[in-house]
Design a protein around this motif. Structure first.
Motif, PDB file in Angstrom:
ATOM      1  N   GLY A  14      27.767  69.872  22.040  1.00 31.83           N
ATOM      2  CA  GLY A  14      27.437  71.251  22.370  1.00 31.83           C
ATOM      3  C   GLY A  14      26.704  71.960  21.261  1.00 31.83           C
ATOM      4  N   ILE A  15      25.730  71.277  20.644  1.00 35.61           N
ATOM      5  CA  ILE A  15      24.962  71.861  19.540  1.00 35.61           C
ATOM      6  C   ILE A  15      23.476  71.780  19.847  1.00 35.61           C
ATOM      7  CG2 ILE A  15      26.696  71.346  17.780  1.00 35.61           C
ATOM      8  CD1 ILE A  15      25.149  68.842  17.092  1.00 35.61           C
ATOM      9  N   PRO A  16      22.658  72.681  19.242  1.00 33.72           N
ATOM     10  CA  PRO A  16      21.205  72.638  19.467  1.00 33.72           C
ATOM     11  C   PRO A  16      20.578  71.421  18.792  1.00 33.72           C
ATOM     12  CG  PRO A  16      21.752  74.343  17.870  1.00 33.72           C
ATOM     13  CD  PRO A  16      23.055  73.853  18.415  1.00 33.72           C
ATOM     14  N   ARG A  17      19.478  70.951  19.340  1.00 33.58           N
ATOM     15  CA  ARG A  17      18.819  69.756  18.802  1.00 33.58           C
ATOM     16  C   ARG A  17      18.272  69.986  17.398  1.00 33.58           C
ATOM     17  NH1 ARG A  17      19.004  65.990  22.533  1.00 33.58           N
ATOM     18  NH2 ARG A  17      19.167  66.653  24.716  1.00 33.58           N
ATOM     19  N   ALA A  18      17.938  71.215  17.060  1.00 34.63           N
ATOM     20  CA  ALA A  18      17.385  71.503  15.732  1.00 34.63           C
ATOM     21  C   ALA A  18      18.409  71.279  14.624  1.00 34.63           C
ATOM     22  CB  ALA A  18      16.884  72.944  15.686  1.00 34.63           C
ATOM     23  N   ARG A  19      19.695  71.299  14.956  1.00 32.14           N
ATOM     24  CA  ARG A  19      20.736  71.170  13.931  1.00 32.14           C
ATOM     25  C   ARG A  19      21.485  69.837  14.008  1.00 32.14           C
ATOM     26  NH1 ARG A  19      24.579  75.866  15.161  1.00 32.14           N
ATOM     27  NH2 ARG A  19      25.723  74.869  13.462  1.00 32.14           N
ATOM     28  N   VAL A  20      21.062  68.954  14.890  1.00 30.97           N
ATOM     29  CA  VAL A  20      21.873  67.766  15.156  1.00 30.97           C
ATOM     30  C   VAL A  20      21.855  66.758  14.012  1.00 30.97           C
ATOM     31  CG1 VAL A  20      20.052  66.433  16.290  1.00 30.97           C
ATOM     32  CG2 VAL A  20      22.447  66.086  16.963  1.00 30.97           C
ATOM     33  N   ALA A  21      20.807  66.735  13.189  1.00 34.95           N
ATOM     34  CA  ALA A  21      20.671  65.691  12.166  1.00 34.95           C
ATOM     35  C   ALA A  21      21.861  65.646  11.215  1.00 34.95           C
ATOM     36  CB  ALA A  21      19.377  65.885  11.396  1.00 34.95           C
ATOM     37  N   LYS A  22      22.391  66.804  10.862  1.00 35.47           N
ATOM     38  CA  LYS A  22      23.482  66.820   9.872  1.00 35.47           C
ATOM     39  C   LYS A  22      24.815  66.331  10.452  1.00 35.47           C
ATOM     40  CE  LYS A  22      24.751  71.696  10.558  1.00 35.47           C
ATOM     41  NZ  LYS A  22      24.893  73.002   9.865  1.00 35.47           N
ATOM     42  N   TYR A  23      24.879  66.164  11.763  1.00 35.16           N
ATOM     43  CA  TYR A  23      26.106  65.683  12.389  1.00 35.16           C
ATOM     44  C   TYR A  23      26.139  64.166  12.535  1.00 35.16           C
ATOM     45  CZ  TYR A  23      26.987  70.541  13.700  1.00 35.16           C
ATOM     46  OH  TYR A  23      27.218  71.888  13.675  1.00 35.16           O
ATOM     47  N   MET A  24      24.985  63.498  12.332  1.00 34.45           N
ATOM     48  CA  MET A  24      24.905  62.059  12.556  1.00 34.45           C
ATOM     49  C   MET A  24      25.704  61.285  11.514  1.00 34.45           C
ATOM     50  SD  MET A  24      23.210  61.513  15.265  1.00 34.45           S
ATOM     51  CE  MET A  24      21.985  62.238  16.371  1.00 34.45           C
ATOM     52  N   ARG A  25      26.426  60.242  11.968  1.00 44.47           N
ATOM     53  CA  ARG A  25      27.226  59.403  11.077  1.00 44.47           C
ATOM     54  C   ARG A  25      26.704  57.959  11.034  1.00 44.47           C
ATOM     55  NH1 ARG A  25      28.223  63.681   9.853  1.00 44.47           N
ATOM     56  NH2 ARG A  25      30.196  64.842   9.950  1.00 44.47           N
ATOM     57  N   LYS A  26      25.737  57.624  11.890  1.00 44.26           N
ATOM     58  CA  LYS A  26      25.186  56.280  11.938  1.00 44.26           C
ATOM     59  C   LYS A  26      23.669  56.341  11.877  1.00 44.26           C
ATOM     60  CE  LYS A  26      29.127  54.077  12.506  1.00 44.26           C
ATOM     61  NZ  LYS A  26      29.657  53.101  11.498  1.00 44.26           N
ATOM     62  N   SER A  27      23.067  55.243  11.346  1.00 44.11           N
ATOM     63  CA  SER A  27      21.616  55.153  11.219  1.00 44.11           C
ATOM     64  C   SER A  27      21.116  53.922  11.962  1.00 44.11           C
ATOM     65  CB  SER A  27      21.208  55.063   9.744  1.00 44.11           C
ATOM     66  OG  SER A  27      21.710  56.164   9.012  1.00 44.11           O
ATOM     67  N   VAL A  28      19.791  53.840  12.117  1.00 42.81           N
ATOM     68  CA  VAL A  28      19.179  52.685  12.772  1.00 42.81           C
ATOM     69  C   VAL A  28      19.546  51.407  12.018  1.00 42.81           C
ATOM     70  CG1 VAL A  28      17.001  51.577  13.385  1.00 42.81           C
ATOM     71  CG2 VAL A  28      17.273  54.040  13.696  1.00 42.81           C
ATOM     72  N   GLY A  29      19.974  50.401  12.739  1.00 39.79           N
ATOM     73  CA  GLY A  29      20.358  49.126  12.142  1.00 39.79           C
ATOM     74  C   GLY A  29      21.840  48.960  11.930  1.00 39.79           C
ATOM     75  N   ASP A  30      22.605  50.056  11.994  1.00 44.97           N
ATOM     76  CA  ASP A  30      24.057  49.972  11.809  1.00 44.97           C
ATOM     77  C   ASP A  30      24.705  49.270  13.005  1.00 44.97           C
ATOM     78  OD1 ASP A  30      23.787  51.310   9.466  1.00 44.97           O
ATOM     79  OD2 ASP A  30      24.593  53.237  10.193  1.00 44.97           O
ATOM     80  N   THR A  31      25.679  48.439  12.721  1.00 45.51           N
ATOM     81  CA  THR A  31      26.465  47.828  13.794  1.00 45.51           C
ATOM     82  C   THR A  31      27.658  48.724  14.095  1.00 45.51           C
ATOM     83  OG1 THR A  31      27.731  46.522  12.201  1.00 45.51           O
ATOM     84  CG2 THR A  31      25.777  45.492  13.181  1.00 45.51           C
TER      85      THR A  31
END
Length: 356
Positions: free
Chosen positions: A60-77
């Motif tokens: 329930g957050i705007p897309r402009a602020r979503v980056a700081k909520y991410m816990r995984k990156s590309v390539g992570d299992t």
């Protein structure tokens, strides 16, 4: 000379069936090898499914602020239930965490979306029929040869099954009843004249049957078939149609024997009819399935494909040279048929199929 379509209903023939992998893989058997229904003849790796997770909608957050909520990156299992994105702090992770529904690898993180490719799975192709490996197609599959009885149906649903044939009625006009399906039907393929109500299907699920073969079934029950754990095959089609006498007699004569039920039905270019195969106890038969195209002749057995005689079986007694007037008023080439119930009727040639 008229050459109609035909159905195979025979107590002894030789059939060959392809068993193909959905993707390139490894064939595990050789020509001449004997296989059983449960034997794995080939296997391959199926690529994982890509799942798209909308983090913004979940949290329930705007897309402009979503980056700081991410816990995984590309390539992570990731494993099932691993945390992919959440607000800072333990309470935020518990209350609003976005978690992985599958085991796999993160392949894309963009605009608040996380794409996960699930792990590849091993697909094992089973023989389904008991017979001899007649041919091997490298990396694709096998052709298996089988001698036995063959019954082609009109419609089926639910895939494939193997089991012992169990007759639950003593004549083809009788419908399946719930009281006839009990614990003795567990693991069997049950046979009846027709299905009239949904309770029969529910009872079959409860008894854990392997499959059902009937003549006809009310079309309104079709929506119930997708959820069944076993295949259903209709030998005559939809409606309150009884099983034809030749089919019933052949199944009855093989009661207690192993049957291989394939209810897969396809139309158009890759047309395929549902079928029942009953392997011979010993030896092989020299006749080939569908060998030769047979013309419509006097003395041949036929089945009606359309109303008012839909599903009726009889013997051709005359083939008038001139077109005849039928009930609709049209003049068409017909066959005069002695039906099994004693009636003699004229049926358009286009509405008949041979029973071989």
């Amino acid at each position: 000379m008229y050459y109609p379509v035909s159905s195979q209903i025979t107590d002894k023939t030789t059939v060959r069936r392809e068993r193909l992998l959905p993707a390139s893989g490894q064939v595990l058997v050789s020509p001449g090898e004997m296989v059983g229904p449960a034997d794995v003849v080939a296997r391959c790796q199926l690529p994982g499914e890509v799942r798209v997770l909308d983090v913004c909608r979940t949290l329930g957050i705007p897309r402009a602020r979503v980056a700081k909520y991410m816990r995984k990156s590309v390539g992570d299992t990731v494993q099932v239930n691993d945390l992919l994105a959440s607000p800072k702090g333990p309470l935020g992770q518990i209350r609003k965490g976005c978690r992985s529904p599958v085991e796999g690898q993160v392949i894309e993180v963009r605009d608040g979306l996380i794409l996960i490719e699930s792990v590849a799975t091993t697909f094992e192709l089973r023989a389904h029929i008991r017979g001899e490996v007649a041919n091997v197609m490298p990396n694709r599959g096998v052709v298996i040869s089988l001698s036995g009885a063959l019954i082609q149906g009109m419609w089926g649903s639910g895939g494939e099954a193997e089991g012992v044939l169990k007759m639950l009625v003593d004549n083809p006009q009788k419908p399946l009843r719930t009281r006839a399906i009990d614990v003795s039907c567990h693991g069997t393929i049950v046979v009846g004249g027709k299905i009239l109500d949904e309770a029969v299907l529910e009872q079959a699920v409860e008894a854990r049957v392997r499959g059902i073969i009937v003549g006809g079934m009310d079309a309104g029950l079709c929506q119930n078939l997708d959820s069944l754990p076993f295949p259903v095959l209709l030998t005559e089609g939809f409606g309150t149609l009884s099983m034809s006498q030749p089919v019933f007699a052949l199944l009855q004569s093989n009661m207690g024997r192993e049957a291989l039920l394939s209810a897969d039905t396809r139309t158009r270019r890759d047309a395929r009819r549902p079928e029942v195969l009953i392997p011979l106890r010993n030896g092989h038969d020299e006749s080939e399935e569908g060998a030769g195209i047979m013309p419509m002749t006097v003395g041949i057995q036929v089945r009606a494909l359309r109303a008012p005689y839909l599903g009726s079986v009889g013997t051709v007694v005359d083939l008038p040279v001139q077109p005849q007037r039928i009930e609709s008023g049209a003049r068409l080439p017909v066959a005069v048929v002695d039906l099994d119930d004693g009636k003699q009727v004229s049926i358009p040639l286009a509405n008949l199929e041979l029973i071989r």
